[in-house]
Design an enzyme around this catalytic site. Structure first.
Site, PDB file in Angstrom:
ATOM      1  N   GLY A   1       0.832  -1.193   0.000  1.00  0.00           N
ATOM      2  CA  GLY A   1       0.000   0.000   0.000  1.00  0.00           C
ATOM      3  C   GLY A   1       0.870   1.247   0.000  1.00  0.00           C
TER       4      GLY A   1
ATOM      5  N   GLU B   1       5.042  -6.316   2.148  1.00  0.00           N
ATOM      6  CA  GLU B   1       5.159  -6.894   0.803  1.00  0.00           C
ATOM      7  C   GLU B   1       5.124  -5.816  -0.266  1.00  0.00           C
ATOM      8  OE1 GLU B   1       1.490  -8.961   0.717  1.00  0.00           O
ATOM      9  OE2 GLU B   1       2.215 -10.632   1.879  1.00  0.00           O
ATOM     10  N   PRO B   2       6.076  -4.931  -0.284  1.00  0.00           N
ATOM     11  CA  PRO B   2       6.028  -3.860  -1.288  1.00  0.00           C
ATOM     12  C   PRO B   2       6.334  -4.389  -2.688  1.00  0.00           C
ATOM     13  CG  PRO B   2       8.100  -3.788  -0.090  1.00  0.00           C
ATOM     14  CD  PRO B   2       7.276  -4.854   0.568  1.00  0.00           C
ATOM     15  N   GLY B   3       5.616  -3.877  -3.661  1.00  0.00           N
ATOM     16  CA  GLY B   3       5.954  -4.131  -5.061  1.00  0.00           C
ATOM     17  C   GLY B   3       6.434  -2.812  -5.650  1.00  0.00           C
TER      18      GLY B   3
ATOM     19  N   ARG C   1      -0.727   0.398 -18.049  1.00  0.00           N
ATOM     20  CA  ARG C   1      -1.290   1.133 -16.898  1.00  0.00           C
ATOM     21  C   ARG C   1      -2.049   2.409 -17.269  1.00  0.00           C
ATOM     22  NH1 ARG C   1       0.607   3.101 -13.007  1.00  0.00           N
ATOM     23  NH2 ARG C   1      -0.501   2.141 -11.299  1.00  0.00           N
TER      24      ARG C   1
ATOM     25  N   TYR D   1      -5.675   1.555 -15.958  1.00  0.00           N
ATOM     26  CA  TYR D   1      -5.971   2.186 -14.667  1.00  0.00           C
ATOM     27  C   TYR D   1      -6.158   3.693 -14.781  1.00  0.00           C
ATOM     28  CZ  TYR D   1      -3.842  -2.091 -12.668  1.00  0.00           C
ATOM     29  OH  TYR D   1      -3.521  -3.370 -12.327  1.00  0.00           O
TER      30      TYR D   1
ATOM     31  N   CYS E   1      -3.566  -1.128 -32.641  1.00  0.00           N
ATOM     32  CA  CYS E   1      -4.878  -0.794 -33.215  1.00  0.00           C
ATOM     33  C   CYS E   1      -5.937  -0.796 -32.132  1.00  0.00           C
ATOM     34  CB  CYS E   1      -5.221  -1.740 -34.355  1.00  0.00           C
ATOM     35  SG  CYS E   1      -4.134  -1.431 -35.744  1.00  0.00           S
ATOM     36  N   GLU E   2      -5.789   0.127 -31.249  1.00  0.00           N
ATOM     37  CA  GLU E   2      -6.682   0.413 -30.136  1.00  0.00           C
ATOM     38  C   GLU E   2      -6.410   1.870 -29.804  1.00  0.00           C
ATOM     39  OE1 GLU E   2      -8.812  -1.257 -28.074  1.00  0.00           O
ATOM     40  OE2 GLU E   2      -8.615  -3.150 -29.152  1.00  0.00           O
TER      41      GLU E   2
HETATM   42  C1  LIG Z   1       0.103  -6.828  -5.470  1.00  0.00           C
HETATM   43  C2  LIG Z   1       0.346  -7.224  -4.092  1.00  0.00           C
HETATM   44  C3  LIG Z   1       1.307  -6.561  -3.334  1.00  0.00           C
HETATM   45  C4  LIG Z   1       2.127  -5.398  -3.846  1.00  0.00           C
HETATM   46  O1  LIG Z   1       1.368  -4.240  -4.090  1.00  0.00           O
HETATM   47  P1  LIG Z   1       2.099  -2.880  -4.521  1.00  0.00           P
HETATM   48  O2  LIG Z   1       0.981  -1.917  -4.667  1.00  0.00           O
HETATM   49  O3  LIG Z   1       2.795  -3.123  -5.811  1.00  0.00           O
HETATM   50  O4  LIG Z   1       3.067  -2.520  -3.477  1.00  0.00           O
HETATM   51  C5  LIG Z   1       1.517  -7.020  -2.046  1.00  0.00           C
HETATM   52  N1  LIG Z   1       0.833  -8.059  -1.539  1.00  0.00           N
HETATM   53  C6  LIG Z   1      -0.110  -8.711  -2.250  1.00  0.00           C
HETATM   54  C7  LIG Z   1      -0.816  -9.871  -1.633  1.00  0.00           C
HETATM   55  C8  LIG Z   1      -0.386  -8.323  -3.543  1.00  0.00           C
HETATM   56  O5  LIG Z   1      -1.320  -8.972  -4.235  1.00  0.00           O
END
Ligand SMILES: *Cc1c(COP(=O)(O)O)cnc(C)c1O
Length: 408
Positions: A227, A268-270, A307, A311, A337-338
């Site tokens: 988050g 769990e950062p992405g 994205r 989004y 082609c969109e």
């Molecule tokens: C996608 C996801 C994340 C990472 O979210 P970010 O917005 O990229 O930080 C973490 N935990 C779970 C379970 C997810 O599905």
């Protein structure tokens, strides 16, 4: 971090030379910046036993996985093949948390056999898990606290109708199954959505998890998901991880005394780790003036970075080839082609055919969401580590597409 800092770091890389030797378009990743973000997050929570489980769905290039593995990160995987990718990258199975949704029990069993930690997100699976493993294999339970952290409705997972997690309102049912089957619950998890803008809202959700945790005596960790919001625009409000760290650290420590044992604090950062470190480098192929708009058509599209279209996400764009050109207003569009519009009415330094443009915040959910629509190959990926750029995935070609077709 800000857009200006991204630009400054990008200007230290000879993008023109990379384009000349590898062609365009390509993803460009700043590995040192990924590590800076990793260390910053750990530092913010250094008063706790904090563990970072990188959500590899954001960017699963194995070179980036290795970079984070070397730094000490674990992984959060959402499919069994993400688990396998993590193992290939060198992660210990136990450093991988498997957080799937809508999977058959057989996929959970595969993850257990590989040695990953599993995170159970529905009551039926929990029952099957208990029936099958009893207390022999620990599991984590994904709770939906129904806290909406605000922001973009496309990416919230904590609200009342979300498909993710087990509702906090079903906790008694969960506890009954856990006790009946003798399940060893070693972690509780929540992942509320994408944007923590206010540490107060986050703490509210954390309190619900603390309350729930008191019902599970064998916990080893609490996983607060992600988050963490990063800047896509210069004036974007972002997650103040240092403030969050100071608020959560004290509360987490007092919770651990109440619980009676120290617990690990997981995130769990992405996006937070990889978004700002990545750029999609494209070339302007065509300039088209219509009655109201000047279009810049580039050699990429929604097949490479979806994205903006999926989004409605804002991605900053810079003309790298003409930094002192007169600013003009453009719509930047792809070659699919969109209606694959990257940006509407965007001010860029004058764009000429052949100019290189950089699309910012392309490190997360860029390549991993790409596809072959219009039989266009996926781009190359280049990773810069210690100032040295390296091709970490070659560009696809027609043979790659044909390889999977039987008649080929
Ligand atoms: C996608 C996801 C994340 C990472 O979210 P970010 O917005 O990229 O930080 C973490 N935990 C779970 C379970 C997810 O599905």
């Amino acid at each position: 971090m800000s857009i200006a800092q991204s630009l400054e770091r990008l200007s230290g890389i000879n993008v023109g030379q990379l384009a000349a030797s590898h062609g365009t378009p390509f993803y460009l990743y700043d590995g040192d910046r990924i590590l800076m973000q990793y260390r910053r997050l750990l530092q913010a929570f250094s008063g706790t036993d904090c563990r970072i489980k990188y959500a590899l769905k954001a960017n699963n290039n194995i070179s980036i996985l290795r970079l984070l593995h070397k730094a000490g990160s674990g992984l959060d995987a959402v499919s069994i093949d993400e688990v396998r990718l993590g193992l290939k990258a060198g992660f210990e199975p136990s450093a991988i948390l498997f957080t799937p949704n809508s999977v058959a029990f057989s996929e959970i069993q595969e993850a257990v056999e590989l040695g990953a930690q599993v995170n159970i997100d529905n009551i039926s699976l929990l029952g099957q898990f208990g029936h099958h493993y009893g207390g022999r294999v620990p599991c984590c339970i994904r709770i939906n606290p129904h806290i909406v952290a605000g922001g973009n409705t496309h990416i919230q997972t904590g609200h009342i109708d979300s498909k993710f997690g087990i509702s906090i309102h079903q906790l008694r049912h969960v506890v009954r199954i856990v006790e009946t089957e003798g399940i060893r619950v070693n972690g509780l998890h929540m992942h509320t959505g994408s944007d923590i803008l206010d540490s107060g809202v986050f703490v509210q959700a954390a309190e619900l998890l603390f309350d729930a945790a008191l019902q599970f005596p064998e916990l080893e960790y609490l996983d607060f998901g992600s988050g963490f919001k990063v800047a896509y625009k210069d004036d974007d409000i972002t997650t103040d991880v240092e403030e969050l760290g100071s608020v959560i650290t004290d509360r987490f420590r007092s919770f651990c005394s109440e619980y009676g044992r120290p617990l690990q604090l997981w995130f769990e950062p992405g996006k937070f780790l990889v978004s700002e470190a990545g750029f999609l480098i494209v070339r302007a192929n065509a300039l088209k003036q219509t009655t109201a708009t000047v279009f810049v058509g580039v050699d990429s599209g929604q097949n490479h970075l979806i994205r903006p279209m999926f989004y409605d996400a804002y991605h900053h764009i810079v003309n790298l080839s003409n930094p002192n050109g007169t600013p003009r207003i453009y719509s930047v569009v792809g070659n699919i082609c969109e209606t694959d519009t990257f940006a509407v009415d965007r001010k860029l330094n004058e764009v000429r055919e052949g100019d290189l443009l950089a699309i910012f915040n392309a490190g997360a959910y860029g390549y991993t969401m790409s596809n072959n629509y219009n039989a266009r190959p996926r781009p190359a990926e280049i990773l810069v580590e210690d100032g040295l750029p390296r091709l970490v995935r070659r560009r696809e070609n027609l043979d790659d597409l044909l390889r999977l077709m039987n008649e080929a």
